[in-house]
Structure formats: C-alpha cells, structure tokens
Design a protein around this motif. Structure first.
Motif, PDB file in Angstrom:
ATOM      1  N   PRO A 117      39.381  21.655  69.757  1.00 53.31           N
ATOM      2  CA  PRO A 117      40.755  21.827  69.260  1.00 53.31           C
ATOM      3  C   PRO A 117      41.446  22.995  69.949  1.00 53.31           C
ATOM      4  CG  PRO A 117      39.161  22.696  67.679  1.00 53.31           C
ATOM      5  CD  PRO A 117      38.358  22.046  68.763  1.00 53.31           C
ATOM      6  N   VAL A 118      42.676  22.773  70.396  1.00 52.99           N
ATOM      7  CA  VAL A 118      43.460  23.799  71.082  1.00 52.99           C
ATOM      8  C   VAL A 118      44.884  23.750  70.535  1.00 52.99           C
ATOM      9  CG1 VAL A 118      44.231  24.705  73.302  1.00 52.99           C
ATOM     10  CG2 VAL A 118      42.083  23.438  73.175  1.00 52.99           C
ATOM     11  N   THR A 119      45.447  24.911  70.249  1.00 50.47           N
ATOM     12  CA  THR A 119      46.827  24.991  69.771  1.00 50.47           C
ATOM     13  C   THR A 119      47.652  25.825  70.742  1.00 50.47           C
ATOM     14  OG1 THR A 119      46.147  24.802  67.451  1.00 50.47           O
ATOM     15  CG2 THR A 119      48.329  25.739  67.877  1.00 50.47           C
ATOM     16  N   GLY A 120      48.829  25.344  71.055  1.00 48.10           N
ATOM     17  CA  GLY A 120      49.700  26.091  71.950  1.00 48.10           C
ATOM     18  C   GLY A 120      50.705  25.189  72.622  1.00 48.10           C
ATOM     19  N   TRP A 121      51.068  25.554  73.836  1.00 44.51           N
ATOM     20  CA  TRP A 121      52.008  24.789  74.647  1.00 44.51           C
ATOM     21  C   TRP A 121      51.249  24.212  75.843  1.00 44.51           C
ATOM     22  CZ3 TRP A 121      53.231  29.224  72.075  1.00 44.51           C
ATOM     23  CH2 TRP A 121      54.416  29.234  71.317  1.00 44.51           C
ATOM     24  N   PHE A 122      51.527  22.958  76.184  1.00 43.53           N
ATOM     25  CA  PHE A 122      50.734  22.239  77.178  1.00 43.53           C
ATOM     26  C   PHE A 122      51.605  21.736  78.324  1.00 43.53           C
ATOM     27  CE2 PHE A 122      48.581  22.185  73.175  1.00 43.53           C
ATOM     28  CZ  PHE A 122      47.231  22.324  73.478  1.00 43.53           C
ATOM     29  N   THR A 123      51.080  21.863  79.538  1.00 39.90           N
ATOM     30  CA  THR A 123      51.866  21.475  80.716  1.00 39.90           C
ATOM     31  C   THR A 123      52.318  20.027  80.660  1.00 39.90           C
ATOM     32  OG1 THR A 123      49.860  20.896  81.989  1.00 39.90           O
ATOM     33  CG2 THR A 123      50.724  23.151  82.216  1.00 39.90           C
ATOM     34  N   GLU A 124      51.492  19.161  80.085  1.00 39.55           N
ATOM     35  CA  GLU A 124      51.835  17.740  80.067  1.00 39.55           C
ATOM     36  C   GLU A 124      53.011  17.429  79.141  1.00 39.55           C
ATOM     37  OE1 GLU A 124      48.110  18.041  77.302  1.00 39.55           O
ATOM     38  OE2 GLU A 124      48.924  19.032  79.089  1.00 39.55           O
ATOM     39  N   ASP A 125      53.485  18.415  78.394  1.00 43.64           N
ATOM     40  CA  ASP A 125      54.654  18.232  77.527  1.00 43.64           C
ATOM     41  C   ASP A 125      55.920  18.812  78.141  1.00 43.64           C
ATOM     42  OD1 ASP A 125      53.033  17.012  75.608  1.00 43.64           O
ATOM     43  OD2 ASP A 125      52.585  18.925  74.624  1.00 43.64           O
ATOM     44  N   PHE A 126      55.834  19.279  79.389  1.00 45.76           N
ATOM     45  CA  PHE A 126      56.967  19.889  80.080  1.00 45.76           C
ATOM     46  C   PHE A 126      57.205  19.183  81.404  1.00 45.76           C
ATOM     47  CE2 PHE A 126      55.502  23.108  77.235  1.00 45.76           C
ATOM     48  CZ  PHE A 126      56.576  23.929  76.926  1.00 45.76           C
ATOM     49  N   THR A 127      58.457  19.022  81.773  1.00 39.24           N
ATOM     50  CA  THR A 127      58.767  18.581  83.127  1.00 39.24           C
ATOM     51  C   THR A 127      58.580  19.765  84.072  1.00 39.24           C
ATOM     52  OG1 THR A 127      61.102  19.177  82.999  1.00 39.24           O
ATOM     53  CG2 THR A 127      60.482  16.952  82.246  1.00 39.24           C
ATOM     54  N   LEU A 128      58.509  19.468  85.359  1.00 34.88           N
ATOM     55  CA  LEU A 128      58.395  20.551  86.327  1.00 34.88           C
ATOM     56  C   LEU A 128      59.603  21.475  86.236  1.00 34.88           C
ATOM     57  CD1 LEU A 128      57.033  21.962  88.707  1.00 34.88           C
ATOM     58  CD2 LEU A 128      58.241  20.368  90.227  1.00 34.88           C
ATOM     59  N   ALA A 129      60.784  20.909  86.080  1.00 33.18           N
ATOM     60  CA  ALA A 129      61.988  21.742  85.992  1.00 33.18           C
ATOM     61  C   ALA A 129      61.906  22.704  84.819  1.00 33.18           C
ATOM     62  CB  ALA A 129      63.221  20.852  85.875  1.00 33.18           C
ATOM     63  N   GLU A 130      61.357  22.240  83.709  1.00 33.49           N
ATOM     64  CA  GLU A 130      61.213  23.116  82.537  1.00 33.49           C
ATOM     65  C   GLU A 130      60.181  24.204  82.789  1.00 33.49           C
ATOM     66  OE1 GLU A 130      62.380  20.103  78.872  1.00 33.49           O
ATOM     67  OE2 GLU A 130      60.351  20.021  79.702  1.00 33.49           O
ATOM     68  N   LEU A 131      59.053  23.835  83.401  1.00 28.05           N
ATOM     69  CA  LEU A 131      58.020  24.833  83.692  1.00 28.05           C
ATOM     70  C   LEU A 131      58.536  25.906  84.641  1.00 28.05           C
ATOM     71  CD1 LEU A 131      54.662  22.870  84.111  1.00 28.05           C
ATOM     72  CD2 LEU A 131      55.328  24.378  82.244  1.00 28.05           C
ATOM     73  N   LYS A 132      59.427  25.522  85.530  1.00 25.71           N
ATOM     74  CA  LYS A 132      59.960  26.478  86.496  1.00 25.71           C
ATOM     75  C   LYS A 132      60.842  27.546  85.843  1.00 25.71           C
ATOM     76  CE  LYS A 132      58.372  25.369  90.626  1.00 25.71           C
ATOM     77  NZ  LYS A 132      57.632  26.359  91.466  1.00 25.71           N
ATOM     78  N   THR A 133      61.231  27.341  84.593  1.00 27.91           N
ATOM     79  CA  THR A 133      61.999  28.377  83.884  1.00 27.91           C
ATOM     80  C   THR A 133      61.090  29.438  83.276  1.00 27.91           C
ATOM     81  OG1 THR A 133      62.019  27.253  81.717  1.00 27.91           O
ATOM     82  CG2 THR A 133      63.744  26.658  83.306  1.00 27.91           C
ATOM     83  N   LEU A 134      59.792  29.185  83.260  1.00 26.59           N
ATOM     84  CA  LEU A 134      58.828  30.143  82.707  1.00 26.59           C
ATOM     85  C   LEU A 134      58.385  31.126  83.786  1.00 26.59           C
ATOM     86  CD1 LEU A 134      56.550  27.670  80.700  1.00 26.59           C
ATOM     87  CD2 LEU A 134      58.670  28.786  79.960  1.00 26.59           C
ATOM     88  N   ARG A 135      57.767  32.215  83.359  1.00 26.40           N
ATOM     89  CA  ARG A 135      57.233  33.196  84.293  1.00 26.40           C
ATOM     90  C   ARG A 135      55.786  33.528  83.906  1.00 26.40           C
ATOM     91  NH1 ARG A 135      60.607  31.313  86.547  1.00 26.40           N
ATOM     92  NH2 ARG A 135      62.391  32.201  87.670  1.00 26.40           N
ATOM     93  N   ALA A 136      54.989  33.817  84.921  1.00 25.25           N
ATOM     94  CA  ALA A 136      53.563  34.092  84.721  1.00 25.25           C
ATOM     95  C   ALA A 136      53.347  35.471  84.118  1.00 25.25           C
ATOM     96  CB  ALA A 136      52.834  33.988  86.058  1.00 25.25           C
ATOM     97  N   VAL A 137      52.275  35.582  83.322  1.00 22.34           N
ATOM     98  CA  VAL A 137      51.852  36.863  82.760  1.00 22.34           C
ATOM     99  C   VAL A 137      50.342  36.995  82.948  1.00 22.34           C
ATOM    100  CG1 VAL A 137      53.699  36.868  81.032  1.00 22.34           C
ATOM    101  CG2 VAL A 137      51.450  35.933  80.433  1.00 22.34           C
ATOM    102  N   GLU A 138      49.857  38.222  82.850  1.00 19.47           N
ATOM    103  CA  GLU A 138      48.422  38.493  82.961  1.00 19.47           C
ATOM    104  C   GLU A 138      47.677  37.847  81.791  1.00 19.47           C
ATOM    105  OE1 GLU A 138      44.685  39.404  83.590  1.00 19.47           O
ATOM    106  OE2 GLU A 138      46.257  39.709  85.102  1.00 19.47           O
ATOM    107  N   ARG A 139      46.635  37.069  82.106  1.00 19.25           N
ATOM    108  CA  ARG A 139      45.866  36.356  81.091  1.00 19.25           C
ATOM    109  C   ARG A 139      44.980  37.279  80.270  1.00 19.25           C
ATOM    110  NH1 ARG A 139      40.824  33.760  80.775  1.00 19.25           N
ATOM    111  NH2 ARG A 139      40.352  34.453  82.886  1.00 19.25           N
ATOM    112  N   LEU A 140      44.505  38.372  80.876  1.00 21.01           N
ATOM    113  CA  LEU A 140      43.578  39.292  80.195  1.00 21.01           C
ATOM    114  C   LEU A 140      44.190  40.695  80.132  1.00 21.01           C
ATOM    115  CD1 LEU A 140      40.285  38.189  82.010  1.00 21.01           C
ATOM    116  CD2 LEU A 140      41.042  37.484  79.731  1.00 21.01           C
ATOM    117  N   PRO A 141      45.274  40.882  79.393  1.00 23.76           N
ATOM    118  CA  PRO A 141      45.952  42.181  79.408  1.00 23.76           C
ATOM    119  C   PRO A 141      45.105  43.326  78.856  1.00 23.76           C
ATOM    120  CG  PRO A 141      46.839  40.774  77.673  1.00 23.76           C
ATOM    121  CD  PRO A 141      45.960  39.907  78.524  1.00 23.76           C
TER     122      PRO A 141
END
Length: 349
Positions: free
Chosen positions: A108-132
């Motif tokens: 089980p995983v909860t969150g936001w998933f790439t398969e629910d976003f178009t590429l154009a939508e993903l391109k509005t996001l920005r990367a962050v450090e996974r292990l801050p």
C-alpha cells in the motif's frame, strides 16, 4: 535451491535470447565502471539535470535514470511513481485532489503518482531532495529543477559525452513493469522505441530491471544493448510472485540461477551485502556474467561498522576503504551516490 517451474519454462523459451556478453565489457583500462546512481544523488537532488551533470563532471561512466510513465504514456525519470518525496507536488493546491492510495507491487502506498499526471502537469513541479534529514546540504537545490523525460536524459548524456570527450552511457531501469502493464502503460515498448529512435548502441545504453519478464521483453526487441538483472535481498521478483513462481532472489544468485540469467542478460546487480563474504563474484564470472553491486554511499549508516567514522549516522565514514574492498573482490562496476569518491578510489588502485 530449486528454481520454480515457470522460471525453467521461461529459460527454455528464451533459447534464442542469448546474452550479448561482448557488449557488457568493463572499461578498457581494466577498472570497474562507475555508475552514477540517479546521477550524483549524494551531492544533488536525484534524477535532475544537475545531478546527472555533476556525476559526469566528477568521472561517472554511466548515469542511471529510473523510468516511470505519465498518464499520457511518456517515460519520465523518478525513483518511484509516487512523487511526494522527490517533488514539491504537495505544495500545489491545484493537485490536492490527486492524492490517493494505491497498491504497488503488493504494497500500500499513499501519495501522488506519475501515472495520474500528464507530462505537461508534471513539468509544473520542481524536484526536491528525497532524504533531507540525511543530506540537508542538498536542500539548497530544492525547487530549481524540473522532472526530466528519458529523452531529455539521453540528450543530456550525448551533450556531456561531447563536452568531456568520452562516451557516457545511460542505464535506464524499468520500475514496477508488471504494475504499469496492468494499467495499460507498459514500459518496454516505449523504452525500445526510444532506444531505436536515438540509435543507442551497446556502448551508450544498458537496460536494467528487477523483473526478468521485463528484461526478456526487451531482449525480444533485439536492440543489441546489454541487459542487467537487478537482484534484491529478500523475496523474489514481483513478476514471478504474481505468476505463482516461488523463485527467490537467493535462488537466482545460486550457480544454477546465474546460468539461467545468462540466457537473457549480461550483468547482475546485487545489493552489496550479497557480495561481501560470498562467492558471488566468482560464480557470476563463471556463468559469463558481469557484476555491479549497489548502492555505495558515504554516510556512516550505509557503511559496514568497521568503516564508520565519528558518532553521527550521517557523518561521512571511510568510503574509500569500502570501494577498495569491492574493487579487490573483482567487481566489474559499482552503483554509487558518490561517483566522485568511487573514481578517486579507482585511481588510487
């Protein structure tokens, strides 16, 4: 241990999909290949142009993009399809209703998933450090880089190859391929099309997966690129689990299991803990396979106790000693978050 009946049938069916061993040779200078794990994830947020670029600038031979699809079936690079830890998606109110719960590879995983976003939508996001909490210094780069497509990584690798006067290979991994196939978003056809479109040869691309079925599908495409069977530490590949095949990763690392892997792949990539104190390097070589353990990191919590220095879990230990240990074991590659350290250790012999 005995391999499952399904594995035996798959091996028999793969008689024509023999491994292209000559395509998977280590460096001409005899040193192990240094693979930048998600770029230089120890120094920059993973799977970003900055991370890949820094990896190559500091000596990495290959760079690793993990592949997941968008809703419109474009291959993008993220370690997981759930992106709340690696992007700023939670700060985008327009996507608040995309947060959901799913079962991915039986978990089980909860969150936001790439398969629910178009590429154009993903391109509005920005990367962050996974292990801050582990790599706080990397958070200075949060918000500066967008989510990359696989094509953009290929283009970057070729530009960096020209700039540095050496061939930088891409090392894509098909992530959760059985899961994505069940959604009608298979990874292998899009990856094969990209390899053909870009005319990626055996020196420019090595394809990896934890799922043998995914690698066999790539092998059936007859692309001429080496294949890498990644190996976990517990359980077995999810494609075999769903098929009722009891074959475990431990089975796959036995001499008989390695011989079967060699019918469709050129490399194995075990966790580094599966290599130390075992005959796996020799057994892999005897089967005609190259071996590249993962994942080498510099922080104490990821090092064997004897190589830790200082009292903090996130303090740097003696990473050079660990690289030297594995190089002397005869590994053909290392997968590392700190390619600069791996290259320095390789140079020092």
């Amino acid at each position: 241990m005995q391999l499952g009946r399904r594995s035996l049938l798959l091996a028999a069916a793969a008689g024509t999909a023999t491994a292209t061993t000559a395509a998977a040779q280590p460096r001409k200078d005899g040193g192990p290949v240094v693979i930048g794990h998600r770029g230089a994830a120890g120094w920059r947020p993973e799977h970003t142009a900055a991370s890949y670029t820094y990896a190559v600038q500091t000596g990495a031979d290959w760079i690793e993009p993990d592949l997941v699809p968008t809703k419109d079936h474009v291959l993008v690079v993220r370690h997981e399809n759930e992106i709340s830890q690696t992007t700023d998606v939670s700060r985008h109110p327009e996507f608040a209703d995309r947060r959901t719960a799913k079962t991915v590879d039986g978990r089980p995983v909860t969150g936001w998933f790439t398969e629910d976003f178009t590429l154009a939508e993903l391109k509005t996001l920005r990367a962050v450090e996974r292990l801050p909490a582990v790599r706080n210094r990397n958070t200075v780069f949060d918000g500066r880089e967008e989510v990359m497509t696989f094509q953009e990584v290929v283009d970057l690798a070729r530009r960096l190859s020209r700039e540095h006067g050496r061939t930088i290979a891409v090392f894509p991994e098909t992530k959760h391929p059985t899961y994505f196939r069940s959604l009608g978003l298979p990874l292998e056809p899009r990856l094969a099309a990209a390899i053909r479109r870009n005319r990626l040869g055996r020196r420019e691309c090595v394809v990896q997966s934890f799922e043998p079925t995914s690698l066999r599908r790539i092998a059936a495409e007859r692309l001429g690129v080496p294949l890498w069977q990644a190996l976990g530490t517990t359980g077995g590949p999810y494609d075999l689990v769903t098929a009722g095949d009891p074959t475990t990763y431990e089975d796959m690392m036995s001499p008989a299991g390695l011989a079967r892997i060699a019918t469709y792949a050129d490399w194995i990539g075990p966790d580094k803990s599966s290599v130390a104190g075992t005959s796996l390097v020799a057994d892999a070589h005897a089967a005609g396979l190259r071996i590249g353990p993962y994942t080498f990191r510099a922080e104490n919590q990821f090092l064997p106790a004897r190589f830790r220095r200082g009292s903090g879990a996130n303090d740097f230990g003696d990473a050079f000693a660990e690289y030297t240990l594995y190089y002397r074991m005869g590994v053909d590659a290392v997968v590392t978050d700190f390619p600069d350290l791996a290259v320095m250790a390789r140079r020092s012999g």
